[in-house]
Design a protein around this motif. Structure first.
Motif, PDB file in Angstrom:
ATOM      1  N   GLN A   1      -7.953  -6.545   1.767  1.00 35.66           N
ATOM      2  CA  GLN A   1      -8.390  -5.250   2.296  1.00 35.66           C
ATOM      3  C   GLN A   1      -7.224  -4.514   2.951  1.00 35.66           C
ATOM      4  N   VAL A   2      -6.430  -5.242   3.724  1.00 38.23           N
ATOM      5  CA  VAL A   2      -5.280  -4.643   4.396  1.00 38.23           C
ATOM      6  C   VAL A   2      -4.280  -4.146   3.359  1.00 38.23           C
ATOM      7  N   ARG A   3      -4.018  -4.953   2.347  1.00 34.77           N
ATOM      8  CA  ARG A   3      -3.057  -4.569   1.303  1.00 34.77           C
ATOM      9  C   ARG A   3      -3.526  -3.308   0.561  1.00 34.77           C
ATOM     10  N   GLU A   4      -4.818  -3.236   0.287  1.00 32.15           N
ATOM     11  CA  GLU A   4      -5.345  -2.072  -0.424  1.00 32.15           C
ATOM     12  C   GLU A   4      -5.148  -0.795   0.397  1.00 32.15           C
ATOM     13  N   ILE A   5      -5.467  -0.857   1.677  1.00 36.28           N
ATOM     14  CA  ILE A   5      -5.304   0.312   2.550  1.00 36.28           C
ATOM     15  C   ILE A   5      -3.825   0.646   2.710  1.00 36.28           C
ATOM     16  N   ALA A   6      -2.982  -0.379   2.854  1.00 35.94           N
ATOM     17  CA  ALA A   6      -1.545  -0.160   3.035  1.00 35.94           C
ATOM     18  C   ALA A   6      -0.928   0.479   1.793  1.00 35.94           C
ATOM     19  N   GLU A   7      -1.362   0.090   0.613  1.00 34.75           N
ATOM     20  CA  GLU A   7      -0.833   0.688  -0.614  1.00 34.75           C
ATOM     21  C   GLU A   7      -1.261   2.145  -0.748  1.00 34.75           C
ATOM     22  N   LYS A   8      -2.505   2.454  -0.342  1.00 33.24           N
ATOM     23  CA  LYS A   8      -2.987   3.835  -0.404  1.00 33.24           C
ATOM     24  C   LYS A   8      -2.140   4.763   0.459  1.00 33.24           C
ATOM     25  N   HIS A   9      -1.727   4.260   1.624  1.00 32.03           N
ATOM     26  CA  HIS A   9      -1.040   5.102   2.597  1.00 32.03           C
ATOM     27  C   HIS A   9       0.476   4.917   2.583  1.00 32.03           C
ATOM     28  N   GLY A  10       0.986   4.111   1.659  1.00 28.94           N
ATOM     29  CA  GLY A  10       2.426   3.953   1.516  1.00 28.94           C
ATOM     30  C   GLY A  10       3.090   3.157   2.616  1.00 28.94           C
ATOM     31  N   TRP A  11       2.367   2.280   3.264  1.00 26.51           N
ATOM     32  CA  TRP A  11       2.943   1.492   4.357  1.00 26.51           C
ATOM     33  C   TRP A  11       3.766   0.317   3.852  1.00 26.51           C
ATOM     34  N   LEU A  12       3.646  -0.036   2.578  1.00 25.52           N
ATOM     35  CA  LEU A  12       4.382  -1.184   2.047  1.00 25.52           C
ATOM     36  C   LEU A  12       5.751  -0.792   1.514  1.00 25.52           C
ATOM     37  N   VAL A  13       6.073   0.466   1.499  1.00 23.50           N
ATOM     38  CA  VAL A  13       7.390   0.921   1.062  1.00 23.50           C
ATOM     39  C   VAL A  13       8.393   0.583   2.154  1.00 23.50           C
ATOM     40  N   ALA A  14       9.490  -0.055   1.776  1.00 24.28           N
ATOM     41  CA  ALA A  14      10.462  -0.531   2.760  1.00 24.28           C
ATOM     42  C   ALA A  14      11.096   0.608   3.543  1.00 24.28           C
ATOM     43  N   GLU A  15      11.259   1.784   2.923  1.00 21.47           N
ATOM     44  CA  GLU A  15      11.904   2.905   3.601  1.00 21.47           C
ATOM     45  C   GLU A  15      11.005   3.564   4.639  1.00 21.47           C
ATOM     46  N   ALA A  16       9.706   3.443   4.472  1.00 16.67           N
ATOM     47  CA  ALA A  16       8.759   4.068   5.398  1.00 16.67           C
ATOM     48  C   ALA A  16       8.668   3.252   6.684  1.00 16.67           C
ATOM     49  N   SER A  17       8.403   3.956   7.775  1.00 16.37           N
ATOM     50  CA  SER A  17       8.255   3.240   9.048  1.00 16.37           C
ATOM     51  C   SER A  17       6.848   2.640   9.124  1.00 16.37           C
ATOM     52  N   LEU A  18       6.730   1.617   9.937  1.00 15.92           N
ATOM     53  CA  LEU A  18       5.423   0.987  10.124  1.00 15.92           C
ATOM     54  C   LEU A  18       4.499   1.948  10.865  1.00 15.92           C
ATOM     55  N   PRO A  19       3.224   1.925  10.571  1.00 16.98           N
ATOM     56  CA  PRO A  19       2.292   2.815  11.262  1.00 16.98           C
ATOM     57  C   PRO A  19       2.138   2.426  12.730  1.00 16.98           C
ATOM     58  N   THR A  20       1.784   3.398  13.538  1.00 12.46           N
ATOM     59  CA  THR A  20       1.562   3.135  14.959  1.00 12.46           C
ATOM     60  C   THR A  20       0.226   2.426  15.146  1.00 12.46           C
ATOM     61  N   ASP A  21       0.006   1.940  16.359  1.00 15.42           N
ATOM     62  CA  ASP A  21      -1.270   1.291  16.667  1.00 15.42           C
ATOM     63  C   ASP A  21      -2.434   2.260  16.501  1.00 15.42           C
ATOM     64  N   ALA A  22      -2.212   3.509  16.877  1.00 18.05           N
ATOM     65  CA  ALA A  22      -3.280   4.505  16.755  1.00 18.05           C
ATOM     66  C   ALA A  22      -3.653   4.730  15.287  1.00 18.05           C
ATOM     67  N   ALA A  23      -2.628   4.775  14.419  1.00 13.37           N
ATOM     68  CA  ALA A  23      -2.902   4.967  12.988  1.00 13.37           C
ATOM     69  C   ALA A  23      -3.633   3.763  12.415  1.00 13.37           C
ATOM     70  N   LEU A  24      -3.229   2.571  12.825  1.00 13.99           N
ATOM     71  CA  LEU A  24      -3.912   1.364  12.349  1.00 13.99           C
ATOM     72  C   LEU A  24      -5.351   1.309  12.854  1.00 13.99           C
ATOM     73  N   ALA A  25      -5.547   1.767  14.094  1.00 15.08           N
ATOM     74  CA  ALA A  25      -6.889   1.708  14.682  1.00 15.08           C
ATOM     75  C   ALA A  25      -7.870   2.593  13.919  1.00 15.08           C
ATOM     76  N   LEU A  26      -7.361   3.664  13.319  1.00 15.90           N
ATOM     77  CA  LEU A  26      -8.249   4.529  12.536  1.00 15.90           C
ATOM     78  C   LEU A  26      -8.831   3.807  11.330  1.00 15.90           C
ATOM     79  N   PHE A  27      -8.025   2.915  10.747  1.00 14.05           N
ATOM     80  CA  PHE A  27      -8.455   2.236   9.526  1.00 14.05           C
ATOM     81  C   PHE A  27      -9.033   0.852   9.777  1.00 14.05           C
ATOM     82  N   PHE A  28      -8.600   0.214  10.845  1.00 15.30           N
ATOM     83  CA  PHE A  28      -9.022  -1.168  11.075  1.00 15.30           C
ATOM     84  C   PHE A  28      -9.806  -1.331  12.369  1.00 15.30           C
ATOM     85  N   SER A  29     -10.416  -0.277  12.839  1.00 16.06           N
ATOM     86  CA  SER A  29     -11.213  -0.448  14.051  1.00 16.06           C
ATOM     87  C   SER A  29     -12.404  -1.319  13.691  1.00 16.06           C
ATOM     88  N   GLY A  30     -12.741  -2.210  14.572  1.00 15.07           N
ATOM     89  CA  GLY A  30     -13.820  -3.164  14.301  1.00 15.07           C
ATOM     90  C   GLY A  30     -15.156  -2.469  14.172  1.00 15.07           C
TER      91      GLY A  30
END
Length: 157
Positions: free
Chosen positions: A40-69
């Motif tokens: 699930q994490v990989r699918e969301i990360a690929e959609k938003h381009g977080w797995l590209v080495a040149e891109a910066s890692l998302p902030t906690d706030a950005a992650l919370a939007l997608f992975f809030s419990g």
């Protein structure tokens, strides 16, 4: 690992490992997350381009939007609260719970379950424990008397 809540740093760590090229199976072996959650994490990360080495890692706030419990459950209020004063009076008079429930239905059109009445009555009947007093004795005084048994005679030779 079902129903486990993940911290944001765990999502960050999973993303870093995915960027390094580790498979979901390899990451799951470390005990960070299960393979289903990693997928699930990989699918969301690929959609938003977080797995590209040149891109910066998302902030906690950005992650919370997608992975809030899951949304936390709001504690429900008892359906007996509007009638609590009258129920307390009935309990003091010694009226049984099932009779109280029937009276509420007949008198007010109460639609709540008998269990709500039973739980409310149990909460009312909870009494605080009796206070105890520490026994205090003067130093060196005996606290109990030992009673000796009958006198024993030594056997005569």
């Amino acid at each position: 690992m079902s129903n486990r809540r993940f911290e944001m740093y765990e999502y960050h760590q999973a993303l870093v490992r995915m960027r390094l090229g580790e498979s979901d199976r390899q990451i799951a072996k470390t005990g960070l997350m299960g393979r289903r959650k990693l997928a699930q994490v990989r699918e969301i990360a690929e959609k938003h381009g977080w797995l590209v080495a040149e891109a910066s890692l998302p902030t906690d706030a950005a992650l919370a939007l997608f992975f809030s419990g899951r949304a936390s459950k709001q504690p429900s209020t008892s359906s007996i609260i509007p009638y609590q004063d009258e129920v307390r009076d009935w309990v003091k008079q010694g009226i049984a719970g099932c009779t109280i429930h029937q009276a509420l239905m007949r008198k007010y059109g109460f639609t709540g379950a008998y269990s709500s009445v039973r739980r409310f009555i149990a909460k009312i009947k909870q009494t605080p424990p009796k206070a105890t007093v520490m026994l205090d004795f003067a130093a060196g005084r005996r606290r109990c008397r030992w009673i000796s048994g009958p006198a024993r005679r030594s056997p005569t030779p």
